[in-house]
Design a protein around this motif. Sequence first.
Motif, PDB file in Angstrom:
ATOM      1  N   HIS A  98       0.739  -1.326   0.021  1.00 45.08           N
ATOM      2  CA  HIS A  98      -0.022  -0.056  -0.129  1.00 45.08           C
ATOM      3  C   HIS A  98       0.870   1.290  -0.142  1.00 45.08           C
ATOM      4  CE1 HIS A  98      -3.079   2.794   0.965  1.00 45.08           C
ATOM      5  NE2 HIS A  98      -2.897   3.060   2.203  1.00 45.08           N
ATOM      6  N   ARG A  99       0.545   2.119  -1.053  1.00 39.83           N
ATOM      7  CA  ARG A  99       1.232   3.528  -0.910  1.00 39.83           C
ATOM      8  C   ARG A  99       0.141   4.454  -0.680  1.00 39.83           C
ATOM      9  NH1 ARG A  99       5.058   4.470  -6.031  1.00 39.83           N
ATOM     10  NH2 ARG A  99       5.220   6.221  -5.148  1.00 39.83           N
ATOM     11  N   PRO A 100       0.019   4.910   0.627  1.00 43.73           N
ATOM     12  CA  PRO A 100      -1.084   5.775   0.804  1.00 43.73           C
ATOM     13  C   PRO A 100      -1.441   6.975   0.063  1.00 43.73           C
ATOM     14  CG  PRO A 100       0.078   5.483   2.622  1.00 43.73           C
ATOM     15  CD  PRO A 100       1.140   4.986   1.325  1.00 43.73           C
ATOM     16  N   GLU A 101      -0.464   7.743  -0.768  1.00 42.18           N
ATOM     17  CA  GLU A 101      -0.987   8.855  -1.557  1.00 42.18           C
ATOM     18  C   GLU A 101      -1.703   8.234  -2.799  1.00 42.18           C
ATOM     19  OE1 GLU A 101       3.556   8.366  -2.008  1.00 42.18           O
ATOM     20  OE2 GLU A 101       1.736   7.670  -0.640  1.00 42.18           O
ATOM     21  N   TRP A 102      -1.470   7.114  -3.086  1.00 43.82           N
ATOM     22  CA  TRP A 102      -1.934   6.521  -4.357  1.00 43.82           C
ATOM     23  C   TRP A 102      -3.267   5.511  -4.025  1.00 43.82           C
ATOM     24  CZ3 TRP A 102      -0.612   9.403  -8.202  1.00 43.82           C
ATOM     25  CH2 TRP A 102       0.505   9.754  -8.070  1.00 43.82           C
ATOM     26  N   GLY A 103      -4.016   5.938  -2.800  1.00 47.46           N
ATOM     27  CA  GLY A 103      -4.990   4.892  -2.431  1.00 47.46           C
ATOM     28  C   GLY A 103      -6.422   5.369  -2.595  1.00 47.46           C
ATOM     29  N   VAL A 104      -7.354   5.314  -1.810  1.00 49.41           N
ATOM     30  CA  VAL A 104      -8.771   5.768  -1.842  1.00 49.41           C
ATOM     31  C   VAL A 104      -8.954   7.080  -1.118  1.00 49.41           C
ATOM     32  CG1 VAL A 104     -11.059   5.244  -1.405  1.00 49.41           C
ATOM     33  CG2 VAL A 104      -9.213   3.353  -2.195  1.00 49.41           C
ATOM     34  N   PHE A 105      -9.828   7.875  -1.528  1.00 48.74           N
ATOM     35  CA  PHE A 105     -10.126   9.228  -0.822  1.00 48.74           C
ATOM     36  C   PHE A 105     -11.694   9.202  -0.713  1.00 48.74           C
ATOM     37  CE2 PHE A 105      -6.244   9.855  -3.075  1.00 48.74           C
ATOM     38  CZ  PHE A 105      -5.556  10.725  -2.196  1.00 48.74           C
ATOM     39  N   VAL A 106     -12.316   9.629   0.351  1.00 45.26           N
ATOM     40  CA  VAL A 106     -13.490   9.826   0.660  1.00 45.26           C
ATOM     41  C   VAL A 106     -13.641  11.561   0.317  1.00 45.26           C
ATOM     42  CG1 VAL A 106     -15.651  10.115   2.329  1.00 45.26           C
ATOM     43  CG2 VAL A 106     -13.928   8.024   2.181  1.00 45.26           C
ATOM     44  N   LEU A 107     -14.993  11.755  -0.426  1.00 51.34           N
ATOM     45  CA  LEU A 107     -15.250  12.855  -0.896  1.00 51.34           C
ATOM     46  C   LEU A 107     -16.034  13.491   0.449  1.00 51.34           C
ATOM     47  CD1 LEU A 107     -16.148  12.402  -4.634  1.00 51.34           C
ATOM     48  CD2 LEU A 107     -13.888  12.494  -3.531  1.00 51.34           C
ATOM     49  N   VAL A 108     -15.682  14.666   1.058  1.00 52.32           N
ATOM     50  CA  VAL A 108     -16.260  15.227   2.153  1.00 52.32           C
ATOM     51  C   VAL A 108     -16.537  16.529   1.842  1.00 52.32           C
ATOM     52  CG1 VAL A 108     -16.332  15.695   4.546  1.00 52.32           C
ATOM     53  CG2 VAL A 108     -15.198  13.627   3.739  1.00 52.32           C
ATOM     54  N   ARG A 109     -17.924  16.824   2.166  1.00 50.54           N
ATOM     55  CA  ARG A 109     -18.296  18.353   1.718  1.00 50.54           C
ATOM     56  C   ARG A 109     -17.877  19.163   2.838  1.00 50.54           C
ATOM     57  NH1 ARG A 109     -24.787  17.151   0.091  1.00 50.54           N
ATOM     58  NH2 ARG A 109     -25.059  17.082   2.480  1.00 50.54           N
ATOM     59  N   ARG A 110     -17.400  20.408   2.260  1.00 52.72           N
ATOM     60  CA  ARG A 110     -17.143  21.465   3.514  1.00 52.72           C
ATOM     61  C   ARG A 110     -18.166  21.956   4.384  1.00 52.72           C
ATOM     62  NH1 ARG A 110     -11.795  23.653   2.367  1.00 52.72           N
ATOM     63  NH2 ARG A 110     -10.797  23.046   0.457  1.00 52.72           N
ATOM     64  N   GLY A 111     -19.155  22.124   3.692  1.00 54.20           N
ATOM     65  CA  GLY A 111     -20.308  22.845   4.408  1.00 54.20           C
ATOM     66  C   GLY A 111     -20.951  22.162   5.569  1.00 54.20           C
TER      67      GLY A 111
END
Length: 374
Positions: A250-263
């Motif tokens: 696992h290379r963390p920067e090339w993994g999975v991201f969750v899209l979170v609303r700023r609001g």
Amino acid sequence: MRSMGGEQLEEAVAHAVALLRTATDRDWESARAGRLEWSCRYTAEHVAGVLLAYAGQLTGRATEAWVPFEITLDEGTGNEDVLQVVETTGALLAATVRTTPREVRAFHPYPFRSADREGFAAMGVAEVFLHTHDIAGILGLAYEPPVELCADVLARIFPHVRPDTDPWRTLLWATGRGDLPGRAPVTEWRWRNNLVIPAERLTLQGVTPAAATDLAAGGDGGFEWVGGEPFQGTRDAAGMLLKAYEAGAHRPEWGVFVLVRRGDGRAVGGMGFHGAPDQDGRVEIGYDLTEAARGNGYATEALRALSAWALAREEVTSVCATTDPENTASQAVIVRAGFTRVAGDSSQAGEAGKDGEDGEDGEDAGQFAYELRG
């Protein structure tokens, strides 16, 4: 999801202090702590100082540098008193973690210049564990911190380290304090807080192995999801991340991201890479949105942000995505994000963006391949 917060900090501090209190009548000044150049006394003071510094970062919402203060103990402070200071600063950090909103991030240099409350909690626990080990070793004390808590630390701030059957020994190895069969000695190390990439209305928050474990098992990964839960593609991607972590790939920067609303801090979808860039510098992106969040342009915004981040890396020459011919919504997202349809079969880039703003999930490898170059 099992949290990393105030309760875990208090557990770590209480466990460590209980052991060290059995040796407060010993000489802590002349004894060097483990492989460090510090005395046992200075090492204990360092733990207290770091716990206070972490509390200061979160409380002050510092974003650019360390808050410029440090702890100073009164002259004549004894070993028992130093441990009381460790307990106090540990309690301060625990209280700060409990009262800090999930979306707050504060400055920490390694490796992406910020950490959230769970990151600071995990680093605090690690500081307590590792330096208690340093002190205990030179004082001849046997020290074994809680195994489950060691595994939690590894899964949050050592995502690049392949887990082992003994989390405590793995943590010692990962910080240059021991050996593991079949692994080269560690001479330099840094823990790794998760990467967060900003977009206009969203933040793309890197998924740790701890969060991936929960997502793959049907949990929320520590996020509050629009519509109640993530789309299945996010769970599948978390499972792939977990397999890579368990394999030490696992290379963390090339993994999975969750899209979170700023609001409102709520998660609307997942996006990530299918792996690190290949030998030609090509990297592939996939994504999905919860059904309740579609039709708002979130996928396009996130795809632009993540593609721009990737293309700014020296090792990346192009970002790729594919989709089913029938998934016109996903195709529209990819085109709006600046990608160009490329000629040739879909083998140029495997299965891709699984969902557009309103599209259907694609089960098989896509037929339309797209590419974005810097």
